[in-house]
Design a protein around this motif. Structure first.
Motif, short mmCIF file in Angstrom:
data_model
loop_
_atom_site.label_atom_id
_atom_site.label_comp_id
_atom_site.label_asym_id
_atom_site.label_seq_id
_atom_site.Cartn_x
_atom_site.Cartn_y
_atom_site.Cartn_z
N ASP A 175 0.84 -1.21 0.00
CA ASP A 175 0.00 0.00 0.00
C ASP A 175 0.87 1.25 0.00
O ASP A 175 0.64 2.20 -0.76
CB ASP A 175 -0.88 0.05 1.26
CG ASP A 175 -1.89 -1.07 1.36
OD1 ASP A 175 -3.07 -0.85 1.05
OD2 ASP A 175 -1.50 -2.18 1.76
N ASP A 198 1.32 3.93 -3.02
CA ASP A 198 0.82 5.28 -2.76
C ASP A 198 1.91 6.32 -3.02
O ASP A 198 1.64 7.35 -3.65
CB ASP A 198 0.33 5.39 -1.32
CG ASP A 198 -0.25 6.75 -1.03
OD1 ASP A 198 -1.29 7.08 -1.64
OD2 ASP A 198 0.32 7.50 -0.22
N SER A 211 1.33 9.03 -5.96
CA SER A 211 1.20 10.41 -5.51
C SER A 211 2.27 11.30 -6.13
O SER A 211 1.98 12.42 -6.59
CB SER A 211 1.28 10.49 -3.99
OG SER A 211 0.23 9.78 -3.39
N GLU A 216 -4.17 6.65 1.74
CA GLU A 216 -3.08 6.47 2.68
C GLU A 216 -2.50 7.78 3.22
O GLU A 216 -1.55 7.75 4.00
CB GLU A 216 -1.95 5.65 2.02
CG GLU A 216 -2.39 4.29 1.51
CD GLU A 216 -3.11 3.44 2.55
OE1 GLU A 216 -2.86 3.63 3.75
OE2 GLU A 216 -3.94 2.60 2.15
N THR A 268 -6.00 10.76 -1.38
CA THR A 268 -5.54 9.38 -1.42
C THR A 268 -5.76 8.72 -0.07
O THR A 268 -5.59 9.35 0.97
CB THR A 268 -4.06 9.28 -1.85
OG1 THR A 268 -3.63 7.92 -1.74
CG2 THR A 268 -3.15 10.17 -1.04
N ASP A 309 -6.95 5.02 -4.56
CA ASP A 309 -6.78 3.92 -3.62
C ASP A 309 -5.65 3.08 -4.20
O ASP A 309 -5.85 2.34 -5.17
CB ASP A 309 -8.05 3.09 -3.47
CG ASP A 309 -7.94 2.08 -2.33
OD1 ASP A 309 -6.81 1.80 -1.90
OD2 ASP A 309 -8.98 1.56 -1.88
N PRO A 310 -4.45 3.19 -3.63
CA PRO A 310 -3.29 2.54 -4.26
C PRO A 310 -3.35 1.01 -4.21
O PRO A 310 -2.74 0.34 -5.04
CB PRO A 310 -2.11 3.07 -3.45
CG PRO A 310 -2.69 3.44 -2.12
CD PRO A 310 -4.08 3.94 -2.42
#
Length: 265
Positions: A45, A49, A53, A69, A67, A85-86
């Motif tokens: 995750d 992310d 990002s 996370e 996002t 949502d990674p």
């Protein structure tokens, strides 16, 4: 809005994030921790992310980013934004079930206009093209060159023999009770945002969700569904589903092919 750039960057970042996720998936240590809501988070995750990002902020510095996370992004009040949502389906990832996805979506005026859903373990890639039409692209995937595609279109539903897809990890008695009100020929369980893509591709007719979700869980899949002629509505009102809600929290919803005759809850 440069939709050609949106398509190119979203697709490439999803593929790259998928590579980082699969590196962790092949390892012996996922680095599983628990977040404040007791949901799991892994090294995959976090790596996905960070990669997504950085890429989005470099490519679209003037577009707001939300996002999962990064909790500080959840306090914004927005109508136009990118939402990520990674790694959707972390529970599926941890249990090595394969039903996990990378999700990136563009929301404009509260509606998901473009999105990508990539399931790296299953090698399935769904996204909305620059023209708004949703497609599935087939392997082998290349960051710089688009491969063969199939246009996605929701099915013409047979209301006497509907095909339903529901959550693999979060299905409950209320969901089963609602589904039982329909005439069902097939009921599939699937994890993550793949459920939207199964409706978009015509492999299922509708997907009801009577449980808590967040906008990053649904926006990309919703965009793919809408780009295939599908619809997403609030469960209780059957009104169009919108984004940019307080805290980016979702109400219950139904994602479906328009020929499904919805039953009032």
């Amino acid at each position: 809005m440069d939709f050609d750039k949106i398509e190119r960057v979203f697709r490439s970042l999803a593929l790259g994030a998928g590579e980082k996720i699969m590196e962790v998936y092949a390892s012996d240590d996922f680095g599983v921790e628990s977040k404040s809501d007791d949901s799991p988070v892994t090294r995959a995750d976090q790596a996905a992310d960070a990669y997504i990002s950085a890429g989005l902020r470099a490519a679209f510095p003037d577009l707001a980013l939300v996002t999962e996370e990064q909790a500080e992004t959840h306090r914004q009040s927005l109508r136009d934004f990118i939402i990520v949502d990674p790694l959707d389906g972390t529970k599926e990832f941890v249990q090595r079930r394969g039903d996990f996805t990378v999700n990136i979506a563009l929301v404009l005026d509260g509606r998901p206009k473009r999105g990508v859903v990539y399931a790296p373990a299953k090698q399935r890639l769904f996204y909305t093209r620059a023209d708004g039409q949703s497609v599935e692209e087939f392997t082998p995937f290349n960051h710089d060159e688009i491969g063969p595609q199939k246009l996605l279109s929701v099915a013409e539903a047979d209301n006497s023999a509907l095909r339903v897809v529901a959550s693999k990890s979060h299905r409950d008695a209320a969901t089963d009770a609602y589904i039982s009100a329909y005439e069902i020929s097939d009921l599939r369980s699937a994890g993550s945002s793949l459920k939207f893509c199964l409706v978009a591709s015509g492999e299922a007719d509708f997907y009801p969700r009577l449980g808590r979700t967040m906008e990053w869980d649904t926006a990309a899949g919703d965009a793919v569904l809408r780009g295939a002629g599908g619809q997403m509505v609030e469960f209780s009102t059957h009104q169009e589903f919108t984004y940019g809600k307080a805290g980016f929290e979702n109400s219950f919803f139904i994602a479906y092919a328009p020929t499904v005759e919805l039953i009032e809850p």
